[in-house]
Design a protein around this motif. Structure first.
Motif, PDB file in Angstrom:
ATOM      1  N   LEU A  78       0.811  -1.217   0.000  1.00 28.52           N
ATOM      2  CA  LEU A  78       0.000   0.000   0.000  1.00 28.52           C
ATOM      3  C   LEU A  78       0.844   1.267   0.000  1.00 28.52           C
ATOM      4  O   LEU A  78       0.291   2.366  -0.023  1.00 28.52           O
ATOM      5  CB  LEU A  78      -0.927   0.013   1.223  1.00 28.52           C
ATOM      6  CG  LEU A  78      -1.914  -1.142   1.349  1.00 28.52           C
ATOM      7  CD1 LEU A  78      -2.742  -0.994   2.617  1.00 28.52           C
ATOM      8  CD2 LEU A  78      -2.809  -1.253   0.127  1.00 28.52           C
ATOM      9  N   HIS A 117      -4.616   5.543  -3.134  1.00 26.37           N
ATOM     10  CA  HIS A 117      -3.260   5.757  -2.640  1.00 26.37           C
ATOM     11  C   HIS A 117      -2.973   7.260  -2.570  1.00 26.37           C
ATOM     12  O   HIS A 117      -3.239   8.002  -3.507  1.00 26.37           O
ATOM     13  CB  HIS A 117      -2.253   5.090  -3.574  1.00 26.37           C
ATOM     14  CG  HIS A 117      -0.828   5.391  -3.226  1.00 26.37           C
ATOM     15  ND1 HIS A 117      -0.234   4.916  -2.082  1.00 26.37           N
ATOM     16  CD2 HIS A 117       0.099   6.157  -3.853  1.00 26.37           C
ATOM     17  CE1 HIS A 117       1.001   5.361  -2.033  1.00 26.37           C
ATOM     18  NE2 HIS A 117       1.228   6.107  -3.081  1.00 26.37           N
ATOM     19  N   CYS A 187      -6.121   1.779  -3.945  1.00 27.81           N
ATOM     20  CA  CYS A 187      -5.144   1.921  -2.860  1.00 27.81           C
ATOM     21  C   CYS A 187      -3.762   1.391  -3.229  1.00 27.81           C
ATOM     22  O   CYS A 187      -2.797   1.639  -2.500  1.00 27.81           O
ATOM     23  CB  CYS A 187      -5.649   1.204  -1.613  1.00 27.81           C
ATOM     24  SG  CYS A 187      -5.849  -0.583  -1.815  1.00 27.81           S
TER      25      CYS A 187
END
Length: 444
Positions: A78, A117, A187
């Motif tokens: 991530l 993200h 993400c």
């Protein structure tokens, strides 16, 4: 902590130097609450490796972990900087995508409900575990809402975030040595994808130590093989230490990997999986799950294709969606000679051994030879021979990386001769790897 510079394959990168620690997980007994849905587990015995790997991974550092295929160099999938640290540690080209590893279906589904993200300060802890913490309750609500929305639209409410073509494949082969090409969750940073594309490669490993590490840190982990880029993949912790000592803080040692070659990568989702608007899934990299295994799924998978064998694509070569498609891999320092033949099994084997004998007559020094099944005596008075025989293609697939490393790093041979096998069942994966490792291809 020291800094040194790695120059490899045209990459010059400053690498932090660590006092690499190796922790054993061999005496730990693990039990999981669910075979697929949830990643919660209990550990009995020395589990120091659990807490230490969690600490390092949550700090966005790399940790080498065992999987059933090969050892992986894992970091937080991530976080963009964590992904970059994988490329830096291995000396891996940054356009070569990474595979994201999860420890449960819940973790995979949760990825599609996380913020994009860059829209969050820290990664959500305990992702994929049905815990009582606030974030667990929040995710439970999001997943339940997605299931209900799917039922309202006429679906069955089962895993609505996952392409339906994969559901039976997941039930049959996960956890295991199969990677699936999925739509990219927002993400997942583009660094994990190699900087291009809209899909991500995802795997759910069956190795209990790998699964426990992923669940313990609560993060999906990007994890290519834990070797220096271009070298044979590691199937033992000492292989990792040989290549990456000082470049990462921790290696978790669980002994030898069971499969011995990387996972199969299957695409039944992207545009590459279609031929004239008809879904025709493709194996982008053969591996631990065979072509024949997947064909037995029937239906759509009766049209299964294999990249390079059944089709090629200049666009896929330039912008790969999965590892193993663009760069030379798996090569020891010693040159590898690969011998492959068509025809009946007996004739092919005889021709291979004859060609290997002819090559020996042109070599000098110390030579390693890997044969399959029964092999005749080799005559090479000017050469010191190190001969290794395996029973069949399955054993060759299981041992090939370890054998290449042994001949190269322990026996220190000047050349390696390998008898090829038919590209059926396990042979497809092993010939794919040997084809990339070999600098000399001899057709009989």
């Amino acid at each position: 902590m020291k800094i040194f510079t790695l120059c490899k394959m045209g990459i010059s990168t400053a690498i932090r130097s660590f006092d690499t620690k190796v922790l054993s997980a061999k005496a730990t007994q693990l039990a999981f609450s669910s075979p697929l849905e949830d990643g919660a587990f209990t550990a009995h015995g020395d589990d120091t490796w659990v807490s230490e790997s969690r600490e390092q991974l949550r700090a966005n550092r790399c940790v080498a972990i065992p999987t059933e295929t090969v050892y992986g160099l894992a970091a937080n999938a991530l976080d963009a900087q964590a992904a970059r640290s994988i490329f830096e540690t291995k000396g891996r080209p940054s356009d070569n995508p990474l595979i994201v590893h999860v420890s449960s279906i819940r973790m995979l589904r949760s990825l599609y409900h996380l913020p994009a993200h860059g829209d969050r300060q820290i990664a959500m802890p305990f992702l994929g575990t049905n815990n009582a913490a606030l974030e667990g309750q929040h995710l439970h609500t999001l997943l339940s809402d997605a299931e209900e929305a799917d039922r309202r639209q006429g679906g069955d409410g089962v895993w609505p975030e996952i392409p339906r073509v994969y559901h039976d494949v997941i039930r049959r082969f996960w956890p295991g040595a199969l990677t699936l090409i999925m739509p990219r969750p927002a993400c997942i940073p583009m660094e994990v994808l190699g900087g291009h594309g809209s899909t991500v490669a995802v795997r759910f490993p069956s190795h209990p130590v790998a699964r426990a590490v992923i669940s313990a840190c609560g993060l999906p982990l990007a994890a290519p093989s834990a070797n220096a880029s271009g070298r044979p993949s590691p199937t033992l912790a000492q292989h990792v230490l040989h290549d990456l000592d000082g470049r990462l803080p921790l290696i978790v040692d669980a002994g030898a990997c069971d499969v011995g070659v990387e996972s199969t990568v299957l695409d039944a989702y992207s545009a590459n999986a279609y031929v004239s608007d008809t879904l025709s899934p493709c194996i982008l990299r053969p591996g631990g799950v065979t072509y024949e295994d997947l064909r037995l799924m029937g239906g759509t998978f009766e049209r299964l294709r294999v990249y390079r064998r059944d089709f090629t694509s200049a666009e896929m070569e330039a912008n790969p969606t999965t590892p193993g498609m663009k760069y030379r891999h798996y090569s020891p320092n010693a040159p590898v000679f690969l011998y492959y033949c068509s025809g009946s099994t007996g004739d092919a084997a005889a021709n291979q051994l004859d060609q290997m004998q002819q090559t020996l007559g042109r070599l000098s020094g110390k030579v390693g030879i890997v044969t399959v099944g029964n092999s005749g005596p080799f005559k090479a008075p000017a050469v010191e021979l190190v001969e290794i025989a395996v029973a069949d293609a399955k054993e060759l697939a299981h041992r090939i990386f370890a054998l290449l490393r042994r001949l190269d790093e322990v026996d220190r041979v000047d050349a390696i001769l390998v008898q090829g096998v038919d590209d059926a069942n396990e042979g497809l994966a092993v010939m794919n790897r040997l084809g990339k490792a070999a600098s000399h291809h001899i057709s009989c």
